[in-house]
Design an enzyme around this catalytic site. Structure first.
Site, PDB file in Angstrom:
ATOM      1  CE  LYS A 270      43.660  39.529  43.428  1.00  0.00           C
ATOM      2  NZ  LYS A 270      44.974  39.299  44.067  1.00  0.00           N
ATOM      3  CG  ASP A 275      44.188  34.615  46.696  1.00  0.00           C
ATOM      4  OD1 ASP A 275      44.285  33.438  46.288  1.00  0.00           O
ATOM      5  OD2 ASP A 275      45.121  35.439  46.656  1.00  0.00           O
ATOM      6  CE  LYS A 282      46.674  34.226  49.437  1.00  0.00           C
ATOM      7  NZ  LYS A 282      47.992  34.824  49.169  1.00  0.00           N
ATOM      8  CG  ASP A 293      42.835  38.922  46.796  1.00  0.00           C
ATOM      9  OD1 ASP A 293      43.507  39.970  46.782  1.00  0.00           O
ATOM     10  OD2 ASP A 293      43.187  37.876  46.217  1.00  0.00           O
ATOM     11  CG  ASP A 352      48.695  32.777  46.546  1.00  0.00           C
ATOM     12  OD1 ASP A 352      47.566  33.291  46.409  1.00  0.00           O
ATOM     13  OD2 ASP A 352      49.389  32.895  47.583  1.00  0.00           O
ATOM     14  CD  GLU A 354      44.771  35.393  43.249  1.00  0.00           C
ATOM     15  OE1 GLU A 354      45.892  34.923  43.518  1.00  0.00           O
ATOM     16  OE2 GLU A 354      44.278  36.360  43.858  1.00  0.00           O
ATOM     17  NE  ARG A 356      50.983  38.201  39.438  1.00  0.00           N
ATOM     18  CZ  ARG A 356      52.135  38.253  40.100  1.00  0.00           C
ATOM     19  NH1 ARG A 356      53.265  37.889  39.500  1.00  0.00           N
ATOM     20  NH2 ARG A 356      52.180  38.687  41.340  1.00  0.00           N
TER      21      ARG A 356
END
Ligand code: BES
Ligand code: MN
Ligand code: ZN
Length: 504
Positions: A270, A275, A282, A293, A352, A354, A356
């Site tokens: 990933k 993020d 968030k 991230d 959020d 994101e 996956r």
């Protein structure tokens, strides 16, 4: 920093170190220090000079060594508290404090008498681990400090014949030292990639940095730009990228160290370079942490670079989708339905979730390489931290033997993982009225829901493990012998796992 293994007492005058480091234990909080593990030739001096608190965990005292034959100019005695077998975590913490103390005192070289066995590791594994730990003990990221502290300590030698070096063959020791150095070098790179803030490390910069490192290592690097990502119909990656002014990238690294035609191990990571949560924004508190991230991507790529440096006899492919996740007038929205590369659809319940969404396309793309095994690395869920705290990350897989081999590799490198289930019983959490499934599954079992989402993009029967590395990929502050920031967690674990696999 240079790492050496030398025979104490057999050192040439030029090998004489500034500092000799020994360890003093205190078997019980109330008892006085024991000096059992201090080498014979300095025990008397250490005992005579020891203050009352000697041996207490975290204590340190120093004294000059005046004898002309002394192996160093000064002696440092570090208290270890109790026990003569150390946990790897404790060993790493201890070595970090040794290196930092000596550095602060202006010592340039050290001879370390390390008498301990390291829990869960064979002697050979411990030697590699300790070497790697020393080389990374003083890791910092001074790139954006206009005045960085000078580094003085440049040479650390472990005394051979002690602790895990007792009885080790010279050849083995030399090879392990080289391996520790190679791993530490790539780990430093991986940590630097993560610690670089997102305004300096977006998808483009990350792809460029990885491509540059691949060059000269015999690693083939291909970077897909937005056009090519569109051509591959990676609807998940494109959806997440919609909110960002920066175009996405998709990095492919291929290393052919194994037999020709042998199916590769695919490493998927990933790579969300920042993020914010997107429109499902968030909270402000610690949002800045989300520059890390992309550690899954950095780790997957780092493993390939390390494998090339170590000339591992394996075929590897790393696949890293890179994007930011930001809110904007063009951002993907809750309620949107996204179509992935494999044709499946998902209702975006929360922008959020994101990770996956971009990994879905990458896992599907991995099929092009007909991998023997797929491992993916992702800072996927805060729920993983809730479940395991900061001491282990989560491994998910349906294959018991794969789970066991990853857990074991983690134990032996001190990058520990703990298995959680991905039973289909949880699948109803992802049920959607509008698409094949949703990208979230409610508050309960958050990490499992993430894993189950990813499973939709892996062929049944394909050996695959998902590592949710959110707990250990970075630490907000110094922890467990790591400086604050990225840890490169997963790198040593995977290299160990690949070696295990090659010699099986
Ligand atoms: N990158 C985060 C997960 C994360 C959180 C990593 C904290 C490291 C520390 C991920 O993209 C995310 O936001 N996950 C959500 C999923 C939820 C919306 C289903 C989460 O964990 O809250
Ligand atoms: Mn997120
Ligand atoms: Zn994320």
């Amino acid at each position: 920093m240079k790492l050496e293994i030398v025979t104490a007492g057999k050192t040439r005058p030029s090998d004489r170190a500034d500092a000799l480091v020994v360890f003093v234990a205190r078997p019980d909080r109330k008892q006085k220090a024991t000096f059992e593990s201090v080498p014979d030739d300095v025990r008397h001096a250490v005992r005579a000079a020891a203050p009352a608190e000697a041996g207490a965990d975290g204590s340190v005292f120093t004294l000059p060594l005046e004898a002309p034959g002394a192996p160093a100019a000064r002696l440092y005695a570090f208290g270890t508290g109790s026990g003569d077998e150390l946990s790897p975590r404790k060993a790493r913490t201890l070595l970090r404090s040794v290196v930092r103390t000596l550095d602060k005192n202006g010592e340039r070289s050290a001879l370390v008498d390390f008498p301990f066995a390291t829990a869960r590791m064979s002697a050979a594994e411990a030697r590699e681990f300790l070497g790697r730990s020393v080389l990374q003990a003083a890791y910092e990221f001074p790139r954006f400090k206009s005045k960085a502290d000078p580094r003085r300590l440049s040479r650390v030698a472990f005394a051979s014949g002690r602790g895990p070096w007792a009885g080790a063959a010279e050849r083995d020791v030399r090879r392990e030292r080289a391996e520790a150095a190679a791993l530490a070098k790539v780990a430093t790179l991986v940590r630097d990639l993560g610690n670089t803030p997102s305004n300096h490390m977006g998808p483009r910069q990350l792809a460029d940095a990885v491509r540059k490192e691949a060059k000269g290592r015999g690693v083939k690097a291909t970077v897909l730009g937005k056009k090519e990502i569109e051509r591959e119909r990676m609807g998940g990656l494109l959806a997440v990228n919609r909110g960002s002014a920066e175009e996405p990238r998709f990095v492919v690294l291929e290393y052919a160290g194994g037999k020709k035609g042998e199916r590769p191990v695919a490493l998927v990571g990933k790579g969300v370079t920042f993020d914010s949560g997107g429109l499902s924004l968030k909270p402000a508190d610690r949002m800045g942490d989300m520059k890390w991230d992309m550690m899954g991507a950095a780790t997957a790529c780092g493993v390939v670079l390390a494998a090339a440096d170590l000339e591992l006899p394996v075929n590897l492919v790393a696949l890293a989708p890179l994007t930011e996740n930001l809110p904007s007038g063009t951002a993907y929205k809750p309620g949107d339905v996204v179509t992935f590369r494999n044709g499946k659809t998902a209702e975006i319940d929360n922008t959020d979730a994101e990770g996956r969404v971009i990994l879905a396309d990458a896992l599907d793309y991995a099929k092009e390489w007909k991998p023997a095994v797929i491992l993916d690395y992702a800072t996927l869920t805060g729920a993983a931290l809730v479940a395991l705290g900061l001491e282990a990350s989560v491994v998910f897989t349906d294959q018991d033997d794969l789970a066991a081999s990853l857990v074991s590799a983690g134990e032996r490198t001190d990058e520990r993982v703990w298995r959680l289930p991905i039973w289909d019983d949880y699948r109803e959490n992802l049920r959607s009225d509008w698409a094949d499934f949703k990208n979230t599954g409610g508050r309960y079992g958050g990490s499992i829901n993430g894993a189950l989402f990813l499973k939709e993009f892996v062929d049944p029967g394909q050996p695959w493990a998902h590592l949710d590395i959110a707990p250990t990929a970075y630490f907000e502050r110094e922890h467990a012998g790591y400086s604050s920031g990225a840890t490169a967690f997963g790198l040593a674990l995977t290299v160990r796992w690949l070696k295990d696999r090659a010699t099986r």
